[in-house]
Design a protein around this motif. Structure first.
Motif, PDB file in Angstrom:
ATOM      1  N   VAL A  29     -16.983  -1.373 -13.566  1.00 57.73           N
ATOM      2  CA  VAL A  29     -16.027  -0.670 -14.539  1.00 57.73           C
ATOM      3  C   VAL A  29     -14.440  -1.114 -14.328  1.00 57.73           C
ATOM      4  N   PRO A  30     -13.879  -2.053 -14.870  1.00 56.33           N
ATOM      5  CA  PRO A  30     -12.505  -2.213 -14.420  1.00 56.33           C
ATOM      6  C   PRO A  30     -11.450  -1.075 -14.413  1.00 56.33           C
ATOM      7  N   LEU A  31     -10.458  -1.270 -13.291  1.00 52.35           N
ATOM      8  CA  LEU A  31      -9.661   0.011 -13.013  1.00 52.35           C
ATOM      9  C   LEU A  31      -8.574   0.214 -14.203  1.00 52.35           C
ATOM     10  N   VAL A  32      -8.451  -0.924 -14.907  1.00 51.81           N
ATOM     11  CA  VAL A  32      -7.530  -0.362 -16.135  1.00 51.81           C
ATOM     12  C   VAL A  32      -8.247   0.513 -17.303  1.00 51.81           C
ATOM     13  N   LEU A  33      -9.615   0.619 -17.157  1.00 57.07           N
ATOM     14  CA  LEU A  33     -10.306   1.584 -17.979  1.00 57.07           C
ATOM     15  C   LEU A  33     -10.498   2.773 -17.394  1.00 57.07           C
ATOM     16  N   THR A  34     -10.729   2.932 -16.038  1.00 59.40           N
ATOM     17  CA  THR A  34     -11.368   4.149 -15.182  1.00 59.40           C
ATOM     18  C   THR A  34     -10.110   4.769 -14.712  1.00 59.40           C
ATOM     19  N   ALA A  35      -8.916   4.265 -14.288  1.00 61.69           N
ATOM     20  CA  ALA A  35      -7.772   4.800 -13.996  1.00 61.69           C
ATOM     21  C   ALA A  35      -6.421   4.335 -14.493  1.00 61.69           C
ATOM     22  N   PRO A  36      -6.321   4.215 -15.824  1.00 65.09           N
ATOM     23  CA  PRO A  36      -5.058   3.649 -16.545  1.00 65.09           C
ATOM     24  C   PRO A  36      -3.786   3.856 -16.279  1.00 65.09           C
ATOM     25  N   GLU A  37      -3.712   5.090 -15.476  1.00 66.08           N
ATOM     26  CA  GLU A  37      -2.459   5.586 -15.267  1.00 66.08           C
ATOM     27  C   GLU A  37      -1.979   5.183 -13.735  1.00 66.08           C
ATOM     28  N   SER A  38      -2.945   4.736 -13.106  1.00 67.99           N
ATOM     29  CA  SER A  38      -2.723   4.367 -11.580  1.00 67.99           C
ATOM     30  C   SER A  38      -1.686   3.302 -11.423  1.00 67.99           C
ATOM     31  N   ALA A  39      -1.188   3.076 -10.293  1.00 71.31           N
ATOM     32  CA  ALA A  39      -0.146   2.117 -10.070  1.00 71.31           C
ATOM     33  C   ALA A  39      -0.600   0.553 -10.361  1.00 71.31           C
ATOM     34  N   ALA A  40      -1.774   0.341  -9.766  1.00 75.93           N
ATOM     35  CA  ALA A  40      -2.250  -0.920  -9.700  1.00 75.93           C
ATOM     36  C   ALA A  40      -2.671  -1.210 -11.326  1.00 75.93           C
ATOM     37  N   ALA A  41      -3.125  -0.152 -12.039  1.00 73.88           N
ATOM     38  CA  ALA A  41      -3.776  -0.554 -13.209  1.00 73.88           C
ATOM     39  C   ALA A  41      -2.493  -0.749 -14.400  1.00 73.88           C
ATOM     40  N   ALA A  42      -1.429   0.043 -14.052  1.00 74.65           N
ATOM     41  CA  ALA A  42      -0.252   0.049 -14.693  1.00 74.65           C
ATOM     42  C   ALA A  42       0.224  -1.274 -14.765  1.00 74.65           C
ATOM     43  N   LEU A  60       1.002  -1.203   0.114  1.00 80.50           N
ATOM     44  CA  LEU A  60       0.206   0.016  -0.034  1.00 80.50           C
ATOM     45  C   LEU A  60       0.775   1.378   0.018  1.00 80.50           C
ATOM     46  N   GLU A  61       0.725   2.119  -0.890  1.00 79.94           N
ATOM     47  CA  GLU A  61       1.501   3.198  -1.278  1.00 79.94           C
ATOM     48  C   GLU A  61       0.875   4.414  -0.188  1.00 79.94           C
ATOM     49  N   THR A  62       1.616   4.822   0.664  1.00 78.42           N
ATOM     50  CA  THR A  62       1.252   6.020   1.623  1.00 78.42           C
ATOM     51  C   THR A  62       1.239   7.241   0.904  1.00 78.42           C
ATOM     52  N   PRO A  63       0.584   8.298   1.598  1.00 80.09           N
ATOM     53  CA  PRO A  63       0.490   9.740   0.933  1.00 80.09           C
ATOM     54  C   PRO A  63       2.236  10.127   0.752  1.00 80.09           C
ATOM     55  N   GLN A  87       3.480  -7.579  -9.821  1.00 79.48           N
ATOM     56  CA  GLN A  87       3.197  -7.331  -8.572  1.00 79.48           C
ATOM     57  C   GLN A  87       2.080  -5.937  -8.469  1.00 79.48           C
ATOM     58  N   ILE A  88       0.838  -6.540  -8.096  1.00 81.90           N
ATOM     59  CA  ILE A  88      -0.118  -5.552  -8.025  1.00 81.90           C
ATOM     60  C   ILE A  88      -0.299  -4.806  -6.899  1.00 81.90           C
ATOM     61  N   PRO A  89      -0.125  -3.352  -6.848  1.00 80.89           N
ATOM     62  CA  PRO A  89      -0.328  -2.800  -5.359  1.00 80.89           C
ATOM     63  C   PRO A  89      -1.480  -2.836  -4.848  1.00 80.89           C
ATOM     64  N   LEU A  90      -1.729  -2.684  -3.584  1.00 86.77           N
ATOM     65  CA  LEU A  90      -3.032  -2.599  -2.961  1.00 86.77           C
ATOM     66  C   LEU A  90      -3.730  -1.205  -2.877  1.00 86.77           C
ATOM     67  N   GLU A  91      -4.705  -1.081  -3.682  1.00 86.38           N
ATOM     68  CA  GLU A  91      -5.328   0.317  -3.905  1.00 86.38           C
ATOM     69  C   GLU A  91      -6.862   0.140  -3.699  1.00 86.38           C
ATOM     70  N   PRO A  92      -7.419   1.195  -2.976  1.00 88.66           N
ATOM     71  CA  PRO A  92      -8.897   1.087  -2.808  1.00 88.66           C
ATOM     72  C   PRO A  92      -9.517   0.968  -4.051  1.00 88.66           C
ATOM     73  N   ALA A  93      -9.025   2.134  -4.896  1.00 87.84           N
ATOM     74  CA  ALA A  93      -9.743   2.091  -6.218  1.00 87.84           C
ATOM     75  C   ALA A  93      -9.952   0.989  -6.969  1.00 87.84           C
ATOM     76  N   LEU A  94      -9.296  -0.044  -6.670  1.00 86.84           N
ATOM     77  CA  LEU A  94      -9.263  -1.297  -7.543  1.00 86.84           C
ATOM     78  C   LEU A  94     -10.494  -1.982  -7.129  1.00 86.84           C
ATOM     79  N   ARG A  95     -10.897  -2.111  -5.731  1.00 83.34           N
ATOM     80  CA  ARG A  95     -12.139  -2.520  -5.245  1.00 83.34           C
ATOM     81  C   ARG A  95     -13.158  -1.721  -5.672  1.00 83.34           C
ATOM     82  N   GLU A  96     -13.139  -0.331  -5.322  1.00 85.17           N
ATOM     83  CA  GLU A  96     -14.396   0.495  -5.708  1.00 85.17           C
ATOM     84  C   GLU A  96     -14.711   0.456  -7.536  1.00 85.17           C
ATOM     85  N   ALA A  97     -13.725   0.135  -8.389  1.00 79.29           N
ATOM     86  CA  ALA A  97     -13.907   0.056  -9.709  1.00 79.29           C
ATOM     87  C   ALA A  97     -14.563  -1.599  -9.845  1.00 79.29           C
TER      88      ALA A  97
END
Length: 385
Positions: free
Chosen positions: A344-357, A293-296, A329-339
């Protein structure tokens, strides 16, 4: 909009019919002219009256078809207005269509992906235990592969714990049928089938092994998948009946093992991957989910420990005697669960996020298409002694 023309009506009607060959059926993805769906085209002055035969009455995509037919007809010079009327195919016409889609013969349905000439890569996504994000990985890989221009299908083979339709935004979708052939719904360019599309509400499925095998067999043989580049199967956790059925029905399927960094999860995932030794299937690789999990402040918090994916990769490589790569290795991101909850899969809603990349990186490694050498000349000649 078309322009006035003095061409004979029959010539314009032929032109309209030719224009309709550019319209694909929304479900079958083949030209409606090839499918025998265009019953008539009548031109009266600048007006074209078109009658389309639907495979079933009350087709849910009728409006889409009407719009596509109208737009295609209006590209013809001399056509100013279009009316589209719908009818329904007869039983005989549906049987003819079914045989055409299956390649003729009308015999017992076969699984196209198990045939020697199949060029579809089949990945069975497995995990040793539940809760590691296997389904999230599956739907995001499917969406990422589809976004690359590949034709992709997903079988939700987790009969008891089906969740793929929800994550792909197809929770309310229902398949249609041509005779006994099932047309799978599509979401985000991905064809998908799940037992959840055949049950009412959130009903539980209580089946024993033989019923599970038959359900999987129907998903593979009775569903019209068309020409797929990639088929993903979201397997239930563990090494039970479905895993064995996949090995029997799809001997060429490649296993993709999903784990978390946690040692306990990695040990169970290793057992799930080791089934390849008994089934003689190929292991495509390992995906580590929830890696950190990437912190702020930019640092990484390893919530579930570290090294589980590498552990599984190394252990399976030793067991099988060849390299089983850690694909990502897929980071733990709340956005992945929310998507996933939003459909709508995260790779489509936030393609530049670390998990989507990271997920797109795994998809890139899986997208390499294998070419069969069957029936091809290798340009070799025997050397004379």
């Amino acid at each position: 909009m078309g322009r006035m023309s003095s061409a004979p009506a029959t010539t314009i009607e032929q032109a309209v019919h030719a224009a309709l060959s550019t319209v694909d059926d929304p479900e079958i993805r083949r030209p409606i002219t090839d499918l025998g769906m265009v019953e008539s085209v009548v031109v009266d002055g600048t007006h074209a009256a078109i009658r389309i035969l639907l495979t079933i009455a009350g087709c849910p995509l009728k409006d889409t078809l009407r719009n596509d037919v109208t737009a295609a007809a209006q590209t013809v010079e001399g056509i100013e207005s279009v009316s589209v009327d719908f009818g329904t195919m007869t039983d005989t016409q549906r049987r003819t269509l079914q045989e055409s889609l299956r390649g003729g013969g009308g015999g017992e349905p076969v699984i196209p992906f198990s045939q020697p000439g199949s060029r579809t890569r089949v990945f069975a996504v497995a995990s040793g235990k539940g809760g590691v994000g296997k389904s999230s990985v599956t739907v995001n890989l499917a969406a990422a592969l589809s976004a690359k221009g590949l034709s992709v299908g997903v079988v939700d083979a987790d009969i008891y714990g089906h969740s793929v339709p929800r994550m792909l935004g197809a929770a309310d979708a229902r398949p249609t049928a041509v005779e006994d052939m099932i047309m799978p719904p599509q979401a985000h360019g991905v064809k998908v089938i799940s037992i959840g599309m055949f049950t009412k509400g959130n009903a539980a499925v209580v089946w024993r092994g033989p019923m599970l095998h038959r359900a999987l067999q129907q998903f593979l043989a009775d569903v019209y998948w068309g020409e797929l580049d990639v088929l993903l199967l979201d397997l239930p956790p563990g090494t039970g009946d479905i895993a064995i059925s996949v090995a029997q029905l799809l001997p060429g399927a490649e296993l993709l093992v999903v784990t978390t960094p946690q040692t306990a999860a990695a040990e169970v995932a290793e057992r799930a991957g080791a089934i390849a030794m008994q089934t003689h299937q190929r292991l495509a690789g390992v995906v580590e989910n929830m890696s950190w999990l990437e912190t702020p402040d930019g640092s990484r918090m390893e919530v579930f420990g570290a090294g589980g994916g590498a552990q599984v990769s190394e252990a399976l490589s030793r067991r099988l005697g060849h390299q089983v790569p850690l694909l990502g290795q897929i980071p733990l991101e709340p956005a992945l669960r929310e998507a996933g909850d939003a459909g709508v899969p995260l790779v489509l809603t936030a393609p530049e996020s670390a998990a989507a990349a990271a997920l797109r990186g795994v998809a890139d490694r899986l997208a390499v298409r294998r070419e069969s050498l069957a029936g091809k000349s290798l340009g070799l000649s025997p050397r004379r002694g």
